[in-house]
Motif scaffolding. Structure first.
Motif, short mmCIF file in Angstrom:
data_model
loop_
_atom_site.label_atom_id
_atom_site.label_comp_id
_atom_site.label_asym_id
_atom_site.label_seq_id
_atom_site.Cartn_x
_atom_site.Cartn_y
_atom_site.Cartn_z
N LYS A 89 -25.80 -6.72 10.63
CA LYS A 89 -26.79 -5.93 11.39
C LYS A 89 -26.61 -4.44 11.09
O LYS A 89 -25.50 -3.95 11.02
N GLY A 90 -27.70 -3.75 10.86
CA GLY A 90 -27.60 -2.31 10.58
C GLY A 90 -27.54 -2.00 9.09
O GLY A 90 -27.68 -0.85 8.70
N LEU A 91 -27.31 -3.03 8.27
CA LEU A 91 -27.29 -2.78 6.82
C LEU A 91 -28.69 -2.34 6.41
O LEU A 91 -29.68 -3.01 6.71
N ARG A 92 -28.76 -1.21 5.73
CA ARG A 92 -30.06 -0.61 5.39
C ARG A 92 -30.74 -1.33 4.23
O ARG A 92 -30.07 -1.80 3.31
N PHE A 93 -32.08 -1.40 4.27
CA PHE A 93 -32.83 -1.78 3.08
C PHE A 93 -32.96 -0.50 2.25
O PHE A 93 -33.55 0.49 2.70
N ALA A 94 -32.40 -0.51 1.04
CA ALA A 94 -32.46 0.70 0.21
C ALA A 94 -33.79 0.81 -0.52
O ALA A 94 -34.28 1.92 -0.74
N TYR A 95 -34.37 -0.33 -0.90
CA TYR A 95 -35.63 -0.31 -1.65
C TYR A 95 -36.53 -1.42 -1.14
O TYR A 95 -36.09 -2.56 -0.97
N CYS A 96 -37.79 -1.08 -0.90
CA CYS A 96 -38.78 -2.08 -0.50
C CYS A 96 -40.00 -1.87 -1.38
O CYS A 96 -40.40 -0.73 -1.62
N TRP A 97 -40.58 -2.93 -1.86
CA TRP A 97 -41.70 -2.77 -2.78
C TRP A 97 -42.65 -3.95 -2.66
O TRP A 97 -42.34 -4.96 -2.04
N SER A 98 -43.80 -3.77 -3.26
CA SER A 98 -44.71 -4.90 -3.34
C SER A 98 -45.11 -5.09 -4.80
O SER A 98 -44.96 -4.19 -5.62
N MET B 285 -57.37 -15.14 -8.23
CA MET B 285 -56.91 -14.79 -6.88
C MET B 285 -55.75 -13.81 -7.00
O MET B 285 -54.75 -14.12 -7.65
N HIS B 286 -55.92 -12.65 -6.37
CA HIS B 286 -54.91 -11.59 -6.50
C HIS B 286 -54.06 -11.54 -5.23
O HIS B 286 -54.57 -11.22 -4.16
N ILE B 287 -52.81 -11.91 -5.38
CA ILE B 287 -51.90 -12.00 -4.23
C ILE B 287 -50.83 -10.93 -4.36
O ILE B 287 -50.27 -10.72 -5.44
N MET B 288 -50.56 -10.26 -3.25
CA MET B 288 -49.48 -9.27 -3.23
C MET B 288 -48.28 -9.89 -2.51
O MET B 288 -48.44 -10.50 -1.45
N LEU B 289 -47.11 -9.76 -3.13
CA LEU B 289 -45.86 -10.23 -2.51
C LEU B 289 -44.95 -9.03 -2.34
O LEU B 289 -45.08 -8.04 -3.06
N ASN B 290 -44.01 -9.15 -1.42
CA ASN B 290 -43.16 -8.01 -1.07
C ASN B 290 -41.69 -8.41 -1.09
O ASN B 290 -41.35 -9.56 -0.83
N ALA B 291 -40.86 -7.42 -1.36
CA ALA B 291 -39.42 -7.70 -1.37
C ALA B 291 -38.67 -6.46 -0.90
O ALA B 291 -39.17 -5.35 -1.00
N CYS B 292 -37.46 -6.68 -0.37
CA CYS B 292 -36.57 -5.58 -0.02
C CYS B 292 -35.18 -5.88 -0.58
O CYS B 292 -34.76 -7.05 -0.63
N MET B 293 -34.50 -4.82 -0.97
CA MET B 293 -33.13 -4.94 -1.49
C MET B 293 -32.25 -4.05 -0.63
O MET B 293 -32.61 -2.90 -0.35
N THR B 294 -31.11 -4.58 -0.20
CA THR B 294 -30.25 -3.79 0.70
C THR B 294 -29.51 -2.71 -0.09
O THR B 294 -29.42 -2.75 -1.31
N GLU B 295 -28.94 -1.78 0.68
CA GLU B 295 -27.97 -0.87 0.09
C GLU B 295 -26.76 -1.70 -0.34
O GLU B 295 -26.65 -2.89 0.01
N GLU B 296 -25.87 -1.08 -1.06
CA GLU B 296 -24.67 -1.77 -1.54
C GLU B 296 -23.81 -2.21 -0.34
O GLU B 296 -23.63 -1.43 0.62
N LEU B 297 -23.33 -3.44 -0.38
CA LEU B 297 -22.47 -3.93 0.71
C LEU B 297 -21.09 -3.27 0.59
O LEU B 297 -20.52 -3.23 -0.51
N SER B 298 -20.58 -2.77 1.69
CA SER B 298 -19.23 -2.18 1.67
C SER B 298 -18.21 -3.32 1.59
O SER B 298 -18.55 -4.48 1.88
#
Ligand SMILES: Cc1cc2nc3c(=O)[nH]c(=O)nc-3n(C[C@H](O)[C@H](O)[C@H](O)COP(=O)(O)OP(=O)(O)OC[C@H]3O[C@@H](n4cnc5c(N)ncnc54)[C@H](O)[C@@H]3O)c2cc1C
Length: 448
Positions: free
Chosen positions: A350-359, A262-275
């Motif tokens: 709120k408003g903190l950007r996701f810098a990288y999103c991948w699966s 069974m081939h499952i795709m999972l996803n994740a996001c990482m924020t930009e650096e917190l100020s």
């Protein structure tokens, strides 16, 4: 027996954020021309690199070469959330408890063996401490159902004699900075890794010991040859006496275990650096990791400078894709979903950007077994991570290496006693059924 041709090779969607936030590593050569080795390993993830390390431990004289379709840490191994979990973590249950006390004790012993194996590599290869920390993790609960799942799992851990601590809402607030969680269950044995850093460190250590690693070299065919096996890539060929397939679900791409994986795709996001202001607004501790109290919920992790910056990593949503690929539309839909989950937990950011999103891709079997055995004479497999490859694939890699060298151990005994992966319903019923089931389970666990 004879010739196995890949019907597909890996395709990755979105940058593997963990690699991008570390200092760049110079690309390794791809396989060009014809060469030989004693043992060829297909796949340089947790399984392949662990197999190489174990081979080297058993027989330092073996000439070992690894071929990966991509860069080291670009595959699933560099795309996960970095929880190297020691305890039972049964993803198909409602509270992670496994299938019985004695099986769970055995799994825990094996998982700890994998974590110790990784810890020794970290010490031996000088891998930075921040990339492998035995800091434990929390099962975070946000609803009544989540609290009940934690209590049920805590009872199971009590029966197993395993250390754990139930946390109230205030303790969760102090750790995570958010008031979202109503409780938690802390267990101390999980190692939290920076997955890209850890595997890059492992790869560099192996190379210093003489292991050759070829990147961007997808293996297209594997066929028997007079002295063993011939592996062909687009530009070259590798002749090997023996082979370990450590390419997880892509084992099926070569025709093995067809209709059983069974081939499952999972996803994740990482924020930009917190100020500094965002760090102050958030509060809480610098590093923590929270898996959801319901296995289908949302995983959240906060990392610090030692892992590549003050950031938050969120993982949510799985779907079944027999072609092992995520479309841009799938990823966009999941990123929206993760944004909602993030905003619910961290209104102060709120408003903190996701810098990288991948699966990323993981490979399960219906009955939870892996494929660690000799498939054909001289052709071994260390595949099928069942979603927990930081430990499970480390183990199948170690086991395949031991088996190839004629050794038996608790690892080889465990995996060779496992049944075949169960047969799945035919296409498209497998896809429709699995996706409908996952959507339902995700809806049930929507607060978690
Ligand atoms: C978003 C996400 C979060 C996750 N979180 C966790 C977690 O916290 N903890 C955990 O334990 N697990 C987690 N996982 C699962 C974990 O990433 C996998 O279990 C793990 O990567 C499996 O390791 P592996 O070495 O078996 O396979 P992989 O990491 O998939 O490595 C296989 C390698 O084989 C290579 N390959 C494939 N085909 C070929 C070919 N034809 N020729 C050459 N090379 C080939 C690929 O490029 C790849 O590098 C997560 C996964 C995802 C996607």
């Amino acid at each position: 027996m004879g010739r196995h041709q890949a019907v597909r090779t890996p395709v990755f969607n979105g940058p593997a954020g963990w690699s991008v936030i570390l200092p760049p590593v110079a690309p390794r050569a791809r396989l060009d021309g014809s060469t030989g080795c004693d043992v060829a390993i297909v796949g340089g993830g947790f399984a392949g690199l662990s197999a190489a390390r174990r081979l080297h431990q058993i027989d330092p004289g073996l000439d070992v070469a690894i071929l990966d379709a991509a860069r080291i840490s670009e595959g699933g191994t560099g795309r996960n959330s970095g929880f190297m979990i020691d305890l039972p973590h049964e993803l198909t249950s409602s509270d992670y408890a496994g299938s019985g006390d004695s099986h769970d004790r055995q799994l825990t012993r094996l998982n700890r063996h994998a974590i110790d194996f990784a810890a020794q590599a970290v010490a031996e290869y000088g891998i930075p401490e921040g990339w492998f920390q035995r800091s434990g993790k929390i099962n975070a609960a946000a609803s009544e159902a989540g609290l009940a799942a934690n209590e049920s799992y805590a009872r199971h851990l009590h029966d197993l004699g395993e250390a754990h601590e139930l946390l109230d809402a205030r303790a969760m607030h102090e750790i995570t900075g958010t008031g979202y969680y109503r409780g938690g269950l802390y267990t101390p044995g999980t190692a939290m890794i920076q997955p890209a850093g850890y595997v890059q460190g492992l790869a560099a250590g192996l190379e210093r010991g003489g292991v050759r690693i070829y990147e961007n070299s997808p293996v297209l065919t594997i066929e028997t040859a007079p002295q063993g096996w011939r592996l062909a890539t687009a530009q070259g060929a590798l002749l090997a006496q023996r082979v370990i397939m450590a390419n997880n679900g892509h084992l099926e791409s070569f025709g093995f275990k067809r209709g059983r994986l069974m081939h499952i795709m999972l996803n994740a996001c990482m924020t930009e650096e917190l100020s500094p202001e965002a760090i102050r607004a958030l509060g809480g501790q610098e590093c923590w990791g929270a898996t959801p109290s319901d296995p289908m919920g949302t995983t959240v992790r906060r990392i610090g400078p030692a892992q590549g910056g003050n950031r938050i990593v969120i993982r949510q949503g799985g779907y079944y894709r027999p072609d092992m690929q995520t479309s841009a539309a799938d990823l966009a839909r999941l990123v929206d979903h993760m944004r909602q989950k993030f905003d619910a937990r961290f209104p102060m950011l709120k408003g903190l950007r996701f810098a990288y999103c991948w699966s990323g891709h993981l490979c399960l079997s219906k009955n939870g077994v892996s494929v660690m055995r000799e498939l054909e004479p001289g052709l071994f497999a260390a595949c099928v991570d069942n979603g927990l490859g930081t430990t499970r694939s480390t183990l199948t890699g170690i086991g395949a290496a031991e088996m190839l060298c004629g050794r038996s151990s608790m690892i080889t005994e465990f995996f060779t006693a496992e049944a075949e992966p169960g047969r799945l319903p035919p296409h498209p019923f497998d896809t429709i059924g699995a996706n409908a089931y996952m959507r339902w389970k995700e809806w049930q666990s929507r607060l978690e």
